[in-house]
Design a protein around this motif. Structure first.
Motif, PDB file in Angstrom:
ATOM      1  N   MET A   1     -17.949  -0.095 -11.131  1.00 65.23           N
ATOM      2  CA  MET A   1     -17.652   0.753  -9.981  1.00 65.23           C
ATOM      3  C   MET A   1     -18.845   0.851  -9.032  1.00 65.23           C
ATOM      4  SD  MET A   1     -14.604   1.543 -10.607  1.00 65.23           S
ATOM      5  CE  MET A   1     -14.362   2.688  -9.278  1.00 65.23           C
ATOM      6  N   ASP A   2     -20.060   0.683  -9.531  1.00 63.80           N
ATOM      7  CA  ASP A   2     -21.254   0.944  -8.731  1.00 63.80           C
ATOM      8  C   ASP A   2     -22.059  -0.310  -8.417  1.00 63.80           C
ATOM      9  OD1 ASP A   2     -20.734   3.709  -8.809  1.00 63.80           O
ATOM     10  OD2 ASP A   2     -21.600   3.819 -10.813  1.00 63.80           O
ATOM     11  N   GLU A 343     -11.386   4.722  -2.802  1.00 64.88           N
ATOM     12  CA  GLU A 343     -12.260   5.873  -2.571  1.00 64.88           C
ATOM     13  C   GLU A 343     -13.377   5.958  -3.612  1.00 64.88           C
ATOM     14  OE1 GLU A 343     -10.241   9.548  -2.241  1.00 64.88           O
ATOM     15  OE2 GLU A 343      -9.016   8.957  -0.516  1.00 64.88           O
ATOM     16  N   ASN A 344     -13.161   5.347  -4.764  1.00 63.03           N
ATOM     17  CA  ASN A 344     -14.123   5.434  -5.859  1.00 63.03           C
ATOM     18  C   ASN A 344     -14.937   4.158  -6.053  1.00 63.03           C
ATOM     19  OD1 ASN A 344     -13.578   8.124  -7.418  1.00 63.03           O
ATOM     20  ND2 ASN A 344     -11.535   7.307  -6.915  1.00 63.03           N
ATOM     21  N   TRP A 345     -14.682   3.156  -5.207  1.00 63.01           N
ATOM     22  CA  TRP A 345     -15.412   1.891  -5.314  1.00 63.01           C
ATOM     23  C   TRP A 345     -16.592   1.930  -4.350  1.00 63.01           C
ATOM     24  CZ3 TRP A 345     -15.843  -1.923  -8.585  1.00 63.01           C
ATOM     25  CH2 TRP A 345     -16.393  -3.141  -8.185  1.00 63.01           C
ATOM     26  N   ALA A 348     -16.718  -0.582  -1.375  1.00 64.80           N
ATOM     27  CA  ALA A 348     -15.516  -0.786  -0.575  1.00 64.80           C
ATOM     28  C   ALA A 348     -15.834  -0.608   0.905  1.00 64.80           C
ATOM     29  CB  ALA A 348     -14.424   0.191  -1.001  1.00 64.80           C
ATOM     30  N   THR A 349     -15.360  -1.547   1.730  1.00 66.31           N
ATOM     31  CA  THR A 349     -15.580  -1.458   3.184  1.00 66.31           C
ATOM     32  C   THR A 349     -14.462  -0.687   3.871  1.00 66.31           C
ATOM     33  OG1 THR A 349     -14.539  -3.633   3.400  1.00 66.31           O
ATOM     34  CG2 THR A 349     -16.940  -3.572   3.314  1.00 66.31           C
ATOM     35  N   VAL A 350     -13.367  -0.435   3.151  1.00 65.46           N
ATOM     36  CA  VAL A 350     -12.294   0.429   3.646  1.00 65.46           C
ATOM     37  C   VAL A 350     -11.924   1.387   2.522  1.00 65.46           C
ATOM     38  CG1 VAL A 350     -11.384  -1.307   5.248  1.00 65.46           C
ATOM     39  CG2 VAL A 350     -10.461  -1.172   2.927  1.00 65.46           C
ATOM     40  N   ASP A 351     -11.458   2.566   2.863  1.00 68.16           N
ATOM     41  CA  ASP A 351     -11.136   3.542   1.824  1.00 68.16           C
ATOM     42  C   ASP A 351      -9.665   3.933   1.795  1.00 68.16           C
ATOM     43  OD1 ASP A 351     -10.988   5.035   4.102  1.00 68.16           O
ATOM     44  OD2 ASP A 351     -12.657   6.380   3.591  1.00 68.16           O
ATOM     45  N   GLU A 352      -8.853   3.290   2.647  1.00 69.68           N
ATOM     46  CA  GLU A 352      -7.422   3.518   2.587  1.00 69.68           C
ATOM     47  C   GLU A 352      -6.693   2.282   3.086  1.00 69.68           C
ATOM     48  OE1 GLU A 352      -5.842   6.450   5.214  1.00 69.68           O
ATOM     49  OE2 GLU A 352      -7.355   6.084   6.753  1.00 69.68           O
ATOM     50  N   VAL A 353      -5.421   2.184   2.706  1.00 66.71           N
ATOM     51  CA  VAL A 353      -4.609   1.025   3.070  1.00 66.71           C
ATOM     52  C   VAL A 353      -3.766   1.359   4.294  1.00 66.71           C
ATOM     53  CG1 VAL A 353      -2.844  -0.602   2.300  1.00 66.71           C
ATOM     54  CG2 VAL A 353      -4.519   0.291   0.656  1.00 66.71           C
ATOM     55  N   ILE A 364     -10.767  -6.439  -1.627  1.00 70.04           N
ATOM     56  CA  ILE A 364     -11.649  -5.586  -2.416  1.00 70.04           C
ATOM     57  C   ILE A 364     -11.061  -5.335  -3.807  1.00 70.04           C
ATOM     58  CG2 ILE A 364     -12.668  -3.275  -2.558  1.00 70.04           C
ATOM     59  CD1 ILE A 364     -12.614  -3.293   0.557  1.00 70.04           C
ATOM     60  N   LEU A 365      -9.768  -5.052  -3.853  1.00 69.09           N
ATOM     61  CA  LEU A 365      -9.106  -4.803  -5.137  1.00 69.09           C
ATOM     62  C   LEU A 365      -9.118  -6.048  -6.015  1.00 69.09           C
ATOM     63  CD1 LEU A 365      -6.214  -2.748  -3.595  1.00 69.09           C
ATOM     64  CD2 LEU A 365      -7.764  -1.872  -5.359  1.00 69.09           C
ATOM     65  N   TYR A 366      -8.938  -7.215  -5.405  1.00 69.27           N
ATOM     66  CA  TYR A 366      -9.000  -8.479  -6.150  1.00 69.27           C
ATOM     67  C   TYR A 366     -10.390  -8.672  -6.757  1.00 69.27           C
ATOM     68  CZ  TYR A 366     -10.043 -13.453  -6.667  1.00 69.27           C
ATOM     69  OH  TYR A 366     -10.488 -14.661  -7.137  1.00 69.27           O
ATOM     70  N   GLU A 367     -11.430  -8.464  -5.963  1.00 78.37           N
ATOM     71  CA  GLU A 367     -12.794  -8.640  -6.452  1.00 78.37           C
ATOM     72  C   GLU A 367     -13.129  -7.630  -7.543  1.00 78.37           C
ATOM     73  OE1 GLU A 367     -15.295  -8.387  -3.045  1.00 78.37           O
ATOM     74  OE2 GLU A 367     -14.916 -10.460  -2.418  1.00 78.37           O
ATOM     75  N   ALA A 368     -12.629  -6.424  -7.392  1.00 77.00           N
ATOM     76  CA  ALA A 368     -12.966  -5.369  -8.347  1.00 77.00           C
ATOM     77  C   ALA A 368     -12.182  -5.465  -9.643  1.00 77.00           C
ATOM     78  CB  ALA A 368     -12.734  -4.006  -7.706  1.00 77.00           C
ATOM     79  N   GLN A 369     -10.912  -5.886  -9.576  1.00 77.78           N
ATOM     80  CA  GLN A 369     -10.055  -5.779 -10.749  1.00 77.78           C
ATOM     81  C   GLN A 369      -9.568  -7.115 -11.319  1.00 77.78           C
ATOM     82  OE1 GLN A 369      -7.259  -2.567 -11.010  1.00 77.78           O
ATOM     83  NE2 GLN A 369      -8.023  -1.577  -9.157  1.00 77.78           N
ATOM     84  N   CYS A 370      -9.689  -8.200 -10.570  1.00 82.69           N
ATOM     85  CA  CYS A 370      -9.149  -9.488 -11.033  1.00 82.69           C
ATOM     86  C   CYS A 370     -10.226 -10.527 -11.295  1.00 82.69           C
ATOM     87  CB  CYS A 370      -8.168 -10.058 -10.014  1.00 82.69           C
ATOM     88  SG  CYS A 370      -6.844  -8.946  -9.524  1.00 82.69           S
ATOM     89  N   LEU A 371     -11.308 -10.456 -10.527  1.00 82.43           N
ATOM     90  CA  LEU A 371     -12.291 -11.521 -10.479  1.00 82.43           C
ATOM     91  C   LEU A 371     -12.984 -11.788 -11.808  1.00 82.43           C
ATOM     92  CD1 LEU A 371     -13.502 -13.497  -8.470  1.00 82.43           C
ATOM     93  CD2 LEU A 371     -15.236 -11.796  -7.910  1.00 82.43           C
ATOM     94  N   ALA A 372     -13.080 -10.784 -12.663  1.00 81.07           N
ATOM     95  CA  ALA A 372     -13.767 -10.965 -13.940  1.00 81.07           C
ATOM     96  C   ALA A 372     -13.119 -12.056 -14.786  1.00 81.07           C
ATOM     97  CB  ALA A 372     -13.778  -9.648 -14.718  1.00 81.07           C
TER      98      ALA A 372
END
Length: 446
Positions: A1-2, A343-345, A348-353, A364-372
């Motif tokens: 997250m950080d 909002e918690n990432w 993140a360069t945007v905080d809402e859709v 951003i969601l792809y990089e945070a949750q899928c990329l691993a």
């Protein structure tokens, strides 16, 4: 997250870590631990039988153990730190907080190990006669410290799959002496012996022309293998019975093989090891070159399979029941889904859709949750979205993302709101279309 993220799109992030780690395991286990044990065993045999040529062979072996351990071994060890810190910082950060003093102790042990190795090599020709016993004692200490390094690191590695009571107590000792610590350590000990025997056997067959010397070396190796083979079976089975049920159910899946293929290959590999052990004991002068190379291939295969299984069966976690494979704390998943992931990432360069930010939010969601674990494209078709979801519509993919952790329990659940889930589906389908030569739906928003 950080932490920020980085992508190795061709190989995939997990493969980059895996390749460096696999090379390091081969060196640390096969050379630093197993190679050291075989080297000292051969010196001991030479001392007891007054075999000068065997002693000289062990001395030559010590030179290569020293070179490989202090160069390729040290570099790949640092390489693991570098790749994991860059690719999975949340994971390595968590482990550092839990095991700081264990890693501190491991570095002290490693420095001692290298010091003993230097002393062992450079005093070989000086400590002769009555001093040979002193030299052998240095060798025994070297073997002990080499193994102690593995004993410390195994506590860290095993805890990632079976943290045991640590998730409740947060106690260092509960984490270190976790349910799979002992079987994992003992299994790794004999894997190290197997690797060393297979590596050195090739050297003997290709470089040693003295049949009497070959007989001595293979005679020692045959005895080691008689102990090693049943030990691998016993401790391997013990390890499997100690891992979580869900992880156990994923063992064969993690190898990418069909059950019949998995069983056949492992039985054949075990049969080759048994044949080698019997041949080395009964006919040490006539061990075939082809058998030596097959044993080498089988040992590499067993190590690769063990490391692949150990890493893969942890999914959906990187630290079981604590941290998901994508670095999201399991305890925070529900909270972040309610509040919104963006909002918690931190990065993140945007905080809402919105319609204007949908593509960027999805990225951003792809990089945070899928990329691993995944990539858009790349040679690993099982992990590349360009192959996995080609032709899927956004709505279908969004629906699948909502329940993917149920149909595929090795995948972490999606963390985020419904709008964020739709944004992720939008981004993935846009990138897949572009990768497959179609018009990217999100092209105007890039």
């Amino acid at each position: 997250m950080d932490y920020p993220v980085i992508e190795f799109s061709l190989l995939g992030n997990g493969m980059v870590i895996g390749l460096v780690a696999f090379i390091h395991v081969l060196i640390s286990h096969g050379v630093a631990i197993g190679g050291t044990a075989m080297m000292v065993s051969l010196e001991y045999r030479a001392y007891k039988t007054n075999n000068k040529r065997l002693d000289q062979f062990a001395r030559t072996l010590s030179k290569w153990v020293l070179i490989v351990t202090t160069t390729a071994g040290a570099i790949t060890g640092v390489g693991i730190w570098f790749t994991t810190m860059v690719i999975t910082p949340a994971s390595i950060g968590s482990l550092l907080r839990i095991f700081f003093w264990a890693w501190f102790a491991e570095w002290i042990v490693f420095v001692t190990e290298v010091s003993l190795l230097l002393l062992y090599y450079y005093t070989w020709d000086k400590w002769k006669g009555a001093k040979k016993n002193i030299h052998l004692r240095v060798g025994y200490a070297l073997v002990g410290f080499s193994w102690l390094t593995a004993a410390i690191i195994t506590g860290v590695l095993a805890a990632k799959l079976t943290p045991g009571l640590w998730t409740e107590t947060l106690s260092f000792w509960n984490a270190f002496f976790n349910p799979t610590y002992v079987p994992s350590l003992l299994f790794r000990t004999f894997i190290a012996i197997l690797l060393a025997v297979s590596f050195i056997s090739i050297i003997v067959k290709m470089r040693v022309k003295d049949n009497a010397l070959q007989q001595e070396v293979f005679g020692v190796f045959g005895k080691w293998m008689v102990v090693t083979i049943p030990s691998l079976l016993i401790f391997g089975v013990w390890y499997l019975f100690k891992i979580p049920e869900q992880a156990y159910d994923q063992v064969i899946w993690s190898t990418g093989m069909e059950p019949l293929v998995f069983t056949t290959i492992n039985i054949l590999g075990l049969a080759v090891l048994i044949i080698y052990a019997l041949w080395a004991i009964k006919l040490p002068k006539k061990v075939p070159v082809i058998l030596v190379f097959i044993v080498w291939a089988a040992s590499i295969g067993f190590v690769g399979e063990f490391e692949m299984v150990r890493e893969s069966v942890r999914k959906p976690y990187v630290i079981y029941d604590y941290l998901y494979a994508n670095g999201i704390p399991a305890s925070k998943a529900e909270e972040f889904s309610e509040e919104g992931f963006l909002e918690n990432w931190t990065f993140a360069t945007v905080d809402e859709v919105t319609e204007e930010t949908k593509y960027e939010a999805g990225r951003i969601l792809y990089e945070a949750q899928c990329l691993a674990c995944h990539s858009i494209d790349g040679w690993r078709s099982r992990r590349a979205f360009a192959d996995r979801v080609a032709g899927w519509g956004e709505d279908s993919l969004a629906d699948y993302i909502e329940t993917m952790h149920i149909s595929r329990p090795f995948m972490p659940p999606f963390v985020g709101t419904e709008e964020e889930r739709e944004a992720l589906a939008h981004y993935i389908t846009s990138e897949v279309d572009q990768a497959n030569g179609e018009v990217a739906k999100g092209g105007d928003e890039q």
